[in-house]
Design a protein around this motif. Structure first.
Motif, PDB file in Angstrom:
ATOM      1  N   TYR A  64       0.842  -1.188   0.000  1.00 47.69           N
ATOM      2  CA  TYR A  64       0.000   0.000   0.000  1.00 47.69           C
ATOM      3  C   TYR A  64       0.877   1.237   0.000  1.00 47.69           C
ATOM      4  O   TYR A  64       1.945   1.248   0.595  1.00 47.69           O
ATOM      5  N   GLN A  65       0.405   2.253  -0.662  1.00 49.01           N
ATOM      6  CA  GLN A  65       1.085   3.533  -0.655  1.00 49.01           C
ATOM      7  C   GLN A  65       0.048   4.607  -0.359  1.00 49.01           C
ATOM      8  O   GLN A  65      -0.961   4.710  -1.059  1.00 49.01           O
ATOM      9  N   THR A  66       0.279   5.375   0.681  1.00 46.88           N
ATOM     10  CA  THR A  66      -0.652   6.441   1.050  1.00 46.88           C
ATOM     11  C   THR A  66      -0.002   7.781   0.762  1.00 46.88           C
ATOM     12  O   THR A  66       1.138   8.020   1.161  1.00 46.88           O
ATOM     13  N   ARG A  67      -0.717   8.626   0.075  1.00 47.05           N
ATOM     14  CA  ARG A  67      -0.230   9.966  -0.224  1.00 47.05           C
ATOM     15  C   ARG A  67      -0.997  10.953   0.631  1.00 47.05           C
ATOM     16  O   ARG A  67      -2.175  10.799   0.873  1.00 47.05           O
ATOM     17  N   GLY A  68      -0.293  11.964   1.070  1.00 48.76           N
ATOM     18  CA  GLY A  68      -0.924  12.977   1.912  1.00 48.76           C
ATOM     19  C   GLY A  68      -1.982  13.757   1.156  1.00 48.76           C
ATOM     20  O   GLY A  68      -1.955  13.884  -0.059  1.00 48.76           O
ATOM     21  N   GLY A  69      -2.898  14.284   1.907  1.00 47.80           N
ATOM     22  CA  GLY A  69      -3.969  15.071   1.337  1.00 47.80           C
ATOM     23  C   GLY A  69      -3.649  16.555   1.362  1.00 47.80           C
ATOM     24  O   GLY A  69      -2.495  16.970   1.514  1.00 47.80           O
ATOM     25  N   PRO A  70      -4.673  17.377   1.256  1.00 51.90           N
ATOM     26  CA  PRO A  70      -4.459  18.821   1.189  1.00 51.90           C
ATOM     27  C   PRO A  70      -3.918  19.424   2.487  1.00 51.90           C
ATOM     28  O   PRO A  70      -3.156  20.385   2.448  1.00 51.90           O
ATOM     29  N   LEU A  71      -4.277  18.870   3.628  1.00 54.35           N
ATOM     30  CA  LEU A  71      -3.771  19.412   4.893  1.00 54.35           C
ATOM     31  C   LEU A  71      -2.272  19.196   5.025  1.00 54.35           C
ATOM     32  O   LEU A  71      -1.542  20.072   5.503  1.00 54.35           O
ATOM     33  N   THR A  72      -1.802  18.044   4.584  1.00 52.36           N
ATOM     34  CA  THR A  72      -0.371  17.762   4.616  1.00 52.36           C
ATOM     35  C   THR A  72       0.377  18.720   3.705  1.00 52.36           C
ATOM     36  O   THR A  72       1.427  19.249   4.068  1.00 52.36           O
ATOM     37  N   GLY A  73      -0.151  18.950   2.541  1.00 50.42           N
ATOM     38  CA  GLY A  73       0.481  19.868   1.601  1.00 50.42           C
ATOM     39  C   GLY A  73       0.534  21.295   2.117  1.00 50.42           C
ATOM     40  O   GLY A  73       1.559  21.972   2.011  1.00 50.42           O
TER      41      GLY A  73
END
Length: 147
Positions: A64-73
């Motif tokens: 699995y690979q999880t990418r950050g959402g808008p809050l992380t950015g």
């Protein structure tokens, strides 16, 4: 907690020197915040998770690979300037120019060299970037009750 937030009070101050404690406590603060934000994004469903499977003739791999959402950015973008400033001040403490940060563009070797520079203790006494922060003390960290 005061050491973690000191680079935020010195938001874009690239001059002067930073003790190792100031740099590493800020890195710890960033790590804790990124973990908390990723948990919040996961609970709110804002992050994207990608499941991948690879099959070959002699092997099978999945993950699995999880990418950050808008809050992380947004948090990462907001913390970029304070991180750059404290990293430059940390390099100044080891009597190096802030341009040494550009070595990070050499993928593995640059990151290792910067890690060594950030771990090294600063030069004792004044150098070309200012007085030793250990000798002069940190006036912002002295509470009113201690004065």
């Amino acid at each position: 907690m005061e050491w973690m937030l000191l680079p935020l009070r010195r938001y874009a101050r690239f001059s002067g020197r930073a003790r190792p404690k100031e740099y590493w406590m800020f890195i710890l603060f960033l790590l804790i915040c990124f973990i908390a934000i990723s948990l919040i994004e996961g609970l709110l469903g804002l992050s994207t998770t990608e499941h991948w499977v690879r099959r070959g003739p002699w092997w099978f791999d999945t993950g699995y690979q999880t990418r950050g959402g808008p809050l992380t950015g947004l948090f990462g973008l907001a913390m970029l300037i304070p991180w750059l400033a404290v990293a430059v001040r940390r390099l100044h403490d080891t009597d190096r120019s802030g341009f040494w940060l550009l070595i990070i563009f050499f993928p593995l070797i640059g990151s290792l060299i910067l890690l060594v520079f950030f771990i090294m203790s600063g030069t004792r006494g004044a150098n070309r970037f200012g007085p030793d922060p250990i000798e002069v003390g940190e006036p912002e960290l002295v509470s009113p009750s201690r004065k």
